[in-house]
Scaffold this active site. Structure first.
Site, PDB file in Angstrom:
ATOM      1  N   ALA A 254       0.807  -1.238   0.000  1.00  0.00           N
ATOM      2  CA  ALA A 254       0.000   0.000   0.000  1.00  0.00           C
ATOM      3  C   ALA A 254       0.835   1.281   0.000  1.00  0.00           C
ATOM      4  CB  ALA A 254      -1.005   0.038   1.159  1.00  0.00           C
ATOM      5  N   ALA A 255       2.148   1.170  -0.170  1.00  0.00           N
ATOM      6  CA  ALA A 255       2.963   2.393  -0.261  1.00  0.00           C
ATOM      7  C   ALA A 255       2.568   3.180  -1.517  1.00  0.00           C
ATOM      8  CB  ALA A 255       4.445   2.053  -0.300  1.00  0.00           C
ATOM      9  N   GLY A 256       2.388   2.461  -2.619  1.00  0.00           N
ATOM     10  CA  GLY A 256       1.964   3.121  -3.861  1.00  0.00           C
ATOM     11  C   GLY A 256       0.571   3.739  -3.704  1.00  0.00           C
ATOM     12  N   ASP A 257      -0.288   3.036  -2.991  1.00  0.00           N
ATOM     13  CA  ASP A 257      -1.648   3.562  -2.781  1.00  0.00           C
ATOM     14  C   ASP A 257      -1.594   4.835  -1.936  1.00  0.00           C
ATOM     15  OD1 ASP A 257      -2.611   1.357  -4.161  1.00  0.00           O
ATOM     16  OD2 ASP A 257      -2.777   0.151  -2.341  1.00  0.00           O
TER      17      ASP A 257
HETATM   18  O1  RIB Z   1      -1.645  -2.146  -3.239  1.00  0.00           O
HETATM   19  C1  RIB Z   1      -1.879  -3.048  -2.206  1.00  0.00           C
HETATM   20  C2  RIB Z   1      -3.181  -3.765  -2.423  1.00  0.00           C
HETATM   21  O2  RIB Z   1      -3.072  -4.560  -3.577  1.00  0.00           O
HETATM   22  C3  RIB Z   1      -3.581  -4.708  -1.321  1.00  0.00           C
HETATM   23  O3  RIB Z   1      -4.343  -4.089  -0.324  1.00  0.00           O
HETATM   24  C4  RIB Z   1      -4.312  -5.793  -2.063  1.00  0.00           C
HETATM   25  O4  RIB Z   1      -5.671  -5.880  -1.757  1.00  0.00           O
HETATM   26  C5  RIB Z   1      -4.087  -5.521  -3.538  1.00  0.00           C
HETATM   27  O5  RIB Z   1      -5.190  -4.968  -4.119  1.00  0.00           O
END
Ligand code: RIB
Length: 322
Positions: A254-257
């Site tokens: 989730a760093a990219g998110d």
């Molecule tokens: O970017 C991380 C996410 O990728 C995770 O939370 C997982 O669900 C996938 O979608």
């Protein structure tokens, strides 16, 4: 009124197993810890937007189960408008199986479930929302046709389209042409351009190819090395590497998110792209020091403290010793 961000994307239940090292093909490894948590690139990016101060809406789907309903409740508790999240009859909420190794790297496999049931008709039903917001943030964990439909509506109504092309696949030129800002990581940039991005020069070449495809703004994330920001605002490509923050990575999930959510919030606040990338680097840097997906995403005050602390350390290091 503050600018509105709409995240169209996935919701997953993440099953996370911490391991010392990833299993090889045919090998079984014993994990050091296991847990389930809320995830999905779409939901993670929406949470990042909300925690960092963005006015956030989400367009998504869950299955007919309590896993999905609980996540929607959590998203709502974060302050996200969840009124355009539907429950799909007969489907299961998306699932991600995630290994995280001792270096904080991850390997992810997904069962898309309800995320794959989103339709163009559903986007049309929510067309007013797409028209009303200022930014539309997309990833690639829902069908491309759904993203494309939303982009068509957005472009007709001056909603800025931001594509985080993750998890990464080739995309038609006709789609890329409609994107205002694209934010691939190094792997995704290579998939889209054929250029292996290893540093400043190759990032500039990859960005130029993406500009040639009609995308005015490109941000290539390069992990701890920061983000390469390139824009055609002056009529020709101008790029700069915004360095990352030196941190010890515990879990990069989730760093990219987090980066994308932070970038959108900063842009929605009127910051220039380069400043937005700096803020996004700081937010993502904080997230990799923590475990999990949504659990790792920082709040605004934490990012501000982190930036201030980093600036104080830099100032102390450059001041003459007594
Ligand atoms: O970017 C991380 C996410 O990728 C995770 O939370 C997982 O669900 C996938 O979608």
């Amino acid at each position: 009124m503050s600018k509105q961000i709409l995240v169209l994307g996935s919701i997953n239940v993440d099953h996370v197993l911490q391991v010392d090292r990833f299993p090889k093909s045919g090998q079984t490894v014993t994990g050091t810890s296991y847990g389930t948590m809320s995830g999905g690139k779409g939901a993670n990016q929406a949470v990042a937007c909300a925690r960092l101060g963005g006015n956030t809406h989400m367009l998504a789907s869950i299955g007919q189960d309590d896993f999905g309903r609980d996540i929607v409740q959590q998203l709502s508790d974060e302050g996200i408008d969840t009124s355009a999240i539907i429950e799909v009859d007969g489907a299961d909420t998306g699932v991600a199986l995630i290994f995280v190794n001792a270096k904080g790297e991850n390997m992810i496999g997904i069962a898309a479930g309800a995320n794959s049931c989103l339709t163009e008709a559903f986007v049309d039903q929510n067309g007013q929302l797409v028209k009303d917001v200022d930014y539309l943030l997309l990833q690639q964990e829902v069908p491309d046709s759904v993203n494309l439909q939303a982009v068509h509506i957005a472009r007709k109504h001056k909603t800025t389209v931001v594509l985080n092309p993750a998890p990464g696949s080739d995309l038609p030129e006709s789609f890329l042409l409609l994107v205002d800002l694209i934010t691939p990581n190094q792997t995704e940039a290579e998939i889209l351009t054929g250029i292996k991005v290893t540093g400043l020069e190759s990032a500039a070449v990859a960005a130029a190819i993406l500009h040639d495809k009609g995308i005015n703004n490109v941000v290539i994330t390069m992990g701890c090395n920061g983000a390469y920001v390139s824009s055609m605002e002056s009529g020709y490509p101008r790029g700069i590497l915004i360095p990352g923050f030196p941190v010890k990575a515990v879990d990069t999930t989730a760093a990219g998110d987090t980066f994308n959510g932070a970038l959108l919030v900063a842009l929605a606040e009127g910051k220039p792209l380069v400043d937005a990338a700096f803020f996004a680097n700081a937010s993502a840097g904080l997230s990799v020091m923590r475990s999990g997906s949504q659990s790792s995403i920082p709040y605004r005050f934490e990012v501000e403290q982190f930036i201030q602390c980093d600036q104080e350390i830099a100032a102390a290091a450059s001041s003459p010793h007594l």
